[in-house]
Design a protein around this motif. Structure first.
Motif, PDB file in Angstrom:
ATOM      1  N   ALA A   1      91.158 108.528  90.632  1.00 43.55           N
ATOM      2  CA  ALA A   1      89.685 107.689  90.575  1.00 43.55           C
ATOM      3  C   ALA A   1      89.084 107.891  91.791  1.00 43.55           C
ATOM      4  O   ALA A   1      89.494 107.728  92.658  1.00 43.55           O
ATOM      5  N   VAL A   2      87.723 107.994  91.556  1.00 38.32           N
ATOM      6  CA  VAL A   2      86.771 107.811  92.896  1.00 38.32           C
ATOM      7  C   VAL A   2      86.137 106.615  92.891  1.00 38.32           C
ATOM      8  O   VAL A   2      85.360 106.016  92.170  1.00 38.32           O
ATOM      9  N   PRO A   3      86.536 105.658  93.915  1.00 37.21           N
ATOM     10  CA  PRO A   3      86.030 104.361  94.087  1.00 37.21           C
ATOM     11  C   PRO A   3      84.398 104.600  94.735  1.00 37.21           C
ATOM     12  O   PRO A   3      83.965 105.474  95.467  1.00 37.21           O
ATOM     13  N   LEU A   4      83.822 103.652  94.264  1.00 36.12           N
ATOM     14  CA  LEU A   4      82.203 103.631  94.773  1.00 36.12           C
ATOM     15  C   LEU A   4      82.160 103.657  96.304  1.00 36.12           C
ATOM     16  O   LEU A   4      81.074 104.320  96.741  1.00 36.12           O
TER      17      LEU A   4
ATOM     18  N   TYR B   1      80.901 116.704  93.176  1.00 32.23           N
ATOM     19  CA  TYR B   1      79.787 116.262  92.297  1.00 32.23           C
ATOM     20  C   TYR B   1      80.244 115.783  90.926  1.00 32.23           C
ATOM     21  O   TYR B   1      80.812 116.554  90.178  1.00 32.23           O
ATOM     22  N   LEU B   2      79.998 114.467  90.640  1.00 31.56           N
ATOM     23  CA  LEU B   2      80.510 113.979  89.434  1.00 31.56           C
ATOM     24  C   LEU B   2      79.568 113.971  88.472  1.00 31.56           C
ATOM     25  O   LEU B   2      78.507 113.004  88.313  1.00 31.56           O
ATOM     26  N   PRO B   3      79.874 114.632  87.292  1.00 29.29           N
ATOM     27  CA  PRO B   3      78.602 114.572  86.518  1.00 29.29           C
ATOM     28  C   PRO B   3      78.950 113.105  85.507  1.00 29.29           C
ATOM     29  O   PRO B   3      80.047 112.793  85.019  1.00 29.29           O
ATOM     30  N   LEU B   4      77.699 112.472  85.243  1.00 30.93           N
ATOM     31  CA  LEU B   4      77.940 111.288  84.699  1.00 30.93           C
ATOM     32  C   LEU B   4      76.821 111.064  83.691  1.00 30.93           C
ATOM     33  O   LEU B   4      75.807 111.979  83.485  1.00 30.93           O
ATOM     34  N   ASN B   5      76.821 110.101  82.744  1.00 30.25           N
ATOM     35  CA  ASN B   5      75.810 109.522  81.809  1.00 30.25           C
ATOM     36  C   ASN B   5      75.439 108.132  82.166  1.00 30.25           C
ATOM     37  O   ASN B   5      76.089 107.602  82.949  1.00 30.25           O
ATOM     38  N   ALA B   6      74.681 107.555  81.208  1.00 32.41           N
ATOM     39  CA  ALA B   6      74.167 106.285  81.517  1.00 32.41           C
ATOM     40  C   ALA B   6      75.205 105.293  81.325  1.00 32.41           C
ATOM     41  O   ALA B   6      75.451 104.300  82.388  1.00 32.41           O
ATOM     42  N   ALA B   7      76.255 105.576  80.497  1.00 29.08           N
ATOM     43  CA  ALA B   7      77.417 104.594  80.330  1.00 29.08           C
ATOM     44  C   ALA B   7      78.153 104.744  81.573  1.00 29.08           C
ATOM     45  O   ALA B   7      78.959 103.619  81.999  1.00 29.08           O
ATOM     46  N   GLY B   8      78.349 105.829  81.935  1.00 24.70           N
ATOM     47  CA  GLY B   8      79.146 106.119  83.008  1.00 24.70           C
ATOM     48  C   GLY B   8      78.771 105.576  84.238  1.00 24.70           C
ATOM     49  O   GLY B   8      79.530 105.014  84.954  1.00 24.70           O
ATOM     50  N   LEU B   9      77.519 105.680  84.412  1.00 28.92           N
ATOM     51  CA  LEU B   9      76.778 105.004  85.734  1.00 28.92           C
ATOM     52  C   LEU B   9      77.082 103.376  85.629  1.00 28.92           C
ATOM     53  O   LEU B   9      77.595 102.675  86.465  1.00 28.92           O
ATOM     54  N   ARG B  10      76.974 102.864  84.513  1.00 28.17           N
ATOM     55  CA  ARG B  10      77.157 101.297  84.314  1.00 28.17           C
ATOM     56  C   ARG B  10      78.514 100.773  84.419  1.00 28.17           C
ATOM     57  O   ARG B  10      78.879  99.956  85.126  1.00 28.17           O
ATOM     58  N   GLU B  11      79.508 101.765  83.942  1.00 26.46           N
ATOM     59  CA  GLU B  11      81.016 101.404  84.131  1.00 26.46           C
ATOM     60  C   GLU B  11      81.291 101.639  85.725  1.00 26.46           C
ATOM     61  O   GLU B  11      81.922 100.570  86.028  1.00 26.46           O
ATOM     62  N   LEU B  12      80.809 102.506  86.549  1.00 27.28           N
ATOM     63  CA  LEU B  12      80.686 102.412  87.890  1.00 27.28           C
ATOM     64  C   LEU B  12      80.361 101.260  88.630  1.00 27.28           C
ATOM     65  O   LEU B  12      80.911 100.833  89.441  1.00 27.28           O
ATOM     66  N   HIS B  13      78.973 100.839  88.292  1.00 29.52           N
ATOM     67  CA  HIS B  13      78.344  99.637  88.704  1.00 29.52           C
ATOM     68  C   HIS B  13      79.360  98.286  88.500  1.00 29.52           C
ATOM     69  O   HIS B  13      79.613  97.639  89.414  1.00 29.52           O
ATOM     70  N   ALA B  14      79.929  98.049  87.287  1.00 28.69           N
ATOM     71  CA  ALA B  14      80.592  97.205  86.591  1.00 28.69           C
ATOM     72  C   ALA B  14      81.981  97.091  87.373  1.00 28.69           C
ATOM     73  O   ALA B  14      82.571  96.241  87.754  1.00 28.69           O
ATOM     74  N   GLY B  15      82.746  98.293  87.466  1.00 28.39           N
ATOM     75  CA  GLY B  15      84.053  98.294  87.857  1.00 28.39           C
ATOM     76  C   GLY B  15      84.347  98.972  89.077  1.00 28.39           C
ATOM     77  O   GLY B  15      85.485  99.003  89.771  1.00 28.39           O
TER      78      GLY B  15
ATOM     79  N   ALA C   1      73.664 105.638  97.562  1.00 28.78           N
ATOM     80  CA  ALA C   1      74.768 104.875  96.903  1.00 28.78           C
ATOM     81  C   ALA C   1      74.317 103.366  96.982  1.00 28.78           C
ATOM     82  O   ALA C   1      74.722 102.680  95.792  1.00 28.78           O
ATOM     83  N   THR C   2      73.776 102.890  97.827  1.00 26.27           N
ATOM     84  CA  THR C   2      73.384 101.251  97.897  1.00 26.27           C
ATOM     85  C   THR C   2      72.207 100.977  96.901  1.00 26.27           C
ATOM     86  O   THR C   2      72.127  99.788  96.664  1.00 26.27           O
ATOM     87  N   GLU C   3      71.761 101.960  96.384  1.00 23.95           N
ATOM     88  CA  GLU C   3      70.618 101.740  95.109  1.00 23.95           C
ATOM     89  C   GLU C   3      71.431 101.924  93.728  1.00 23.95           C
ATOM     90  O   GLU C   3      70.318 101.837  92.680  1.00 23.95           O
ATOM     91  N   LEU C   4      72.537 101.729  93.454  1.00 24.40           N
ATOM     92  CA  LEU C   4      73.273 101.679  92.352  1.00 24.40           C
ATOM     93  C   LEU C   4      72.877 100.539  91.397  1.00 24.40           C
ATOM     94  O   LEU C   4      72.405 101.031  90.198  1.00 24.40           O
ATOM     95  N   GLY C   5      72.444  99.325  91.975  1.00 21.06           N
ATOM     96  CA  GLY C   5      71.973  98.336  91.015  1.00 21.06           C
ATOM     97  C   GLY C   5      70.628  98.603  90.638  1.00 21.06           C
ATOM     98  O   GLY C   5      70.377  98.538  89.378  1.00 21.06           O
ATOM     99  N   GLN C   6      69.817  99.113  91.427  1.00 20.08           N
ATOM    100  CA  GLN C   6      68.469  99.614  90.927  1.00 20.08           C
ATOM    101  C   GLN C   6      68.488 100.658  90.082  1.00 20.08           C
ATOM    102  O   GLN C   6      67.513 100.788  89.110  1.00 20.08           O
ATOM    103  N   LEU C   7      69.364 101.613  90.285  1.00 21.16           N
ATOM    104  CA  LEU C   7      69.387 102.645  89.603  1.00 21.16           C
ATOM    105  C   LEU C   7      69.952 102.385  87.911  1.00 21.16           C
ATOM    106  O   LEU C   7      69.411 102.820  86.930  1.00 21.16           O
ATOM    107  N   VAL C   8      70.627 101.666  87.783  1.00 25.10           N
ATOM    108  CA  VAL C   8      71.184 101.195  86.585  1.00 25.10           C
ATOM    109  C   VAL C   8      70.163 100.274  85.822  1.00 25.10           C
ATOM    110  O   VAL C   8      70.053 100.747  84.502  1.00 25.10           O
TER     111      VAL C   8
END
Length: 141
Positions: free
Chosen positions: A104-107, A7-21, A131-138
């Protein structure tokens, strides 16, 4: 190959980075998982109880990552090769579920996201997103 749910704790910036990268990275990459310390602390528990403990610990860690104005805890649940997960050395942390992930943990390894409802407090359950809802979550953040 044996997998471990982390379980990886994230914040909004971390979630956006995951979505982008497409990856959650960090040195060290800190996470939470069912560890021997979690099992020892709850000897009458079962796998579901221990997983819930690790998820809640990750949510608490996420709270510490929030930037000014953010209010939603975010946790990514991922399944990674067990050899990549090392339990924290006792005494380094007061959280029994704390682990360090050596890569690192890939999407593609992320199974789900757990996020506070807008305006929720720490006592409320996190909402579940596939996990497929990442875009909507961002977009929600």
């Amino acid at each position: 190959m044996t997998l471990t749910r982390i379980y990886l704790p994230l914040n909004a910036a971390g979630l956006r980075e995951l979505h982008a990268g497409g990856v959650v990275a960090g040195r060290p990459l800190r996470a939470h998982a069912v560890t021997s310390a979690v099992r020892a602390a709850q000897p009458s528990g079962d796998e579901e109880d221990w997983e819930y403990t690790a998820l809640c610990d990750a949510a608490s860690s996420s709270r510490l990552l929030l930037e000014r104005g953010e209010g939603r805890r975010i946790v990514a649940a991922a399944d990674v090769t067990s050899t990549l997960v090392q339990e924290e050395v006792p005494g380094e942390t007061s959280t029994p579920s704390a682990v360090v992930v050596s890569e690192a943990v890939p999407l593609k390894r992320i199974a789900s996201f757990h996020v506070d409802e807008d305006g929720a407090d720490d006592d409320e359950e996190l909402l579940w997103y596939d996990a497929t809802e990442l875009g909507q979550l961002v977009e929600l953040l």
